[in-house]
Design a protein around this motif. Structure first.
Motif, PDB file in Angstrom:
ATOM      1  N   PHE A  60     -90.663  80.193 -19.475  1.00 37.21           N
ATOM      2  CA  PHE A  60     -91.900  80.896 -19.832  1.00 37.21           C
ATOM      3  C   PHE A  60     -91.613  82.076 -20.750  1.00 37.21           C
ATOM      4  O   PHE A  60     -92.393  82.374 -21.649  1.00 37.21           O
ATOM      5  CB  PHE A  60     -92.653  81.345 -18.581  1.00 37.21           C
ATOM      6  N   LEU A  64     -94.334  73.390 -19.616  1.00 34.45           N
ATOM      7  CA  LEU A  64     -95.046  74.491 -18.969  1.00 34.45           C
ATOM      8  C   LEU A  64     -96.522  74.154 -18.902  1.00 34.45           C
ATOM      9  O   LEU A  64     -97.087  73.603 -19.855  1.00 34.45           O
ATOM     10  CB  LEU A  64     -94.885  75.783 -19.773  1.00 34.45           C
ATOM     11  N   SER A  75     -98.271  83.221 -25.645  1.00 29.18           N
ATOM     12  CA  SER A  75     -99.196  83.679 -24.619  1.00 29.18           C
ATOM     13  C   SER A  75    -100.449  84.326 -25.197  1.00 29.18           C
ATOM     14  O   SER A  75    -101.442  84.490 -24.494  1.00 29.18           O
ATOM     15  CB  SER A  75     -98.495  84.651 -23.660  1.00 29.18           C
ATOM     16  N   THR A 114    -100.042  76.269 -18.227  1.00 34.32           N
ATOM     17  CA  THR A 114    -100.542  77.639 -18.116  1.00 34.32           C
ATOM     18  C   THR A 114    -102.055  77.652 -18.019  1.00 34.32           C
ATOM     19  O   THR A 114    -102.730  76.885 -18.716  1.00 34.32           O
ATOM     20  CB  THR A 114    -100.129  78.452 -19.362  1.00 34.32           C
ATOM     21  N   HIS A 170    -103.474  86.181 -16.807  1.00 33.67           N
ATOM     22  CA  HIS A 170    -102.678  84.971 -16.610  1.00 33.67           C
ATOM     23  C   HIS A 170    -103.011  84.468 -15.211  1.00 33.67           C
ATOM     24  O   HIS A 170    -102.650  85.089 -14.224  1.00 33.67           O
ATOM     25  CB  HIS A 170    -101.203  85.341 -16.743  1.00 33.67           C
ATOM     26  N   GLN A 204     -99.260  79.425 -13.522  1.00 33.67           N
ATOM     27  CA  GLN A 204     -98.153  78.939 -14.332  1.00 33.67           C
ATOM     28  C   GLN A 204     -97.438  77.843 -13.566  1.00 33.67           C
ATOM     29  O   GLN A 204     -97.102  78.031 -12.402  1.00 33.67           O
ATOM     30  CB  GLN A 204     -97.167  80.072 -14.635  1.00 33.67           C
TER      31      GLN A 204
END
Length: 147
Positions: free
Chosen positions: A59, A138, A68, A140, A84, A87
């Motif tokens: 990340f 990942l 991000s 998110t 956020h 994750q």
């Protein structure tokens, strides 16, 4: 709000060279004490070619590359309205010092809750090493307060 048009959008690839010092620093920052993450001999004895990245390090690769915030900027959403939310990681192969990691981010879903008060943005980043081997994916979720 019209954000659904962003679903499926893929962003330009980003790359990062993985350095031993950065891996040691990250391991220390998260309190990782296993010598495999800081001692080259311990890493090799454990079967790694060099120091491996601690589990959540992937990340930080994406964050360092601005992944991000680029979606928020693209959608015209102030960063101050976003948090956020979640994750996830799918590990495929170890990321090690000396690797050149390339990632591509894609928006997979955008939806509202609470009558439009909250906007959820889901994205995935697929990462490969210099050999084209998948190393980590990942997942998110970013939550935006509307209004």
């Amino acid at each position: 709000m019209g954000y659904e048009e962003f679903i499926g959008k893929e962003y330009p690839p980003f790359s990062a060279e993985i350095e031993k010092g950065r891996l040691r620093q990250f391991a220390g920052a998260i309190g990782e004490t296993d010598p495999v993450y800081s001692d080259e001999n311990a890493a090799r004895a454990a079967g790694y070619g060099s120091l491996p990245a601690p589990p959540t390090f992937a990340f930080s690769i994406a964050m360092d590359a601005g992944q991000s915030v680029n979606i928020l900027e693209d959608m015209g959403i102030p960063v101050t309205k976003a948090v956020h939310g979640a994750q996830g990681f799918t590990y495929r192969k170890a990321i090690c010092a000396g690797d050149e990691i390339t990632g591509v981010q894609k928006i997979t879903n955008v939806f509202e809750k609470k009558g439009g008060a909250l906007l959820f943005i889901e994205a995935e980043v697929g990462m490969v090493n210099q050999h084209g081997d998948g190393v980590c994916d990942l997942q998110t979720t970013v939550i935006v307060r509307n209004g």
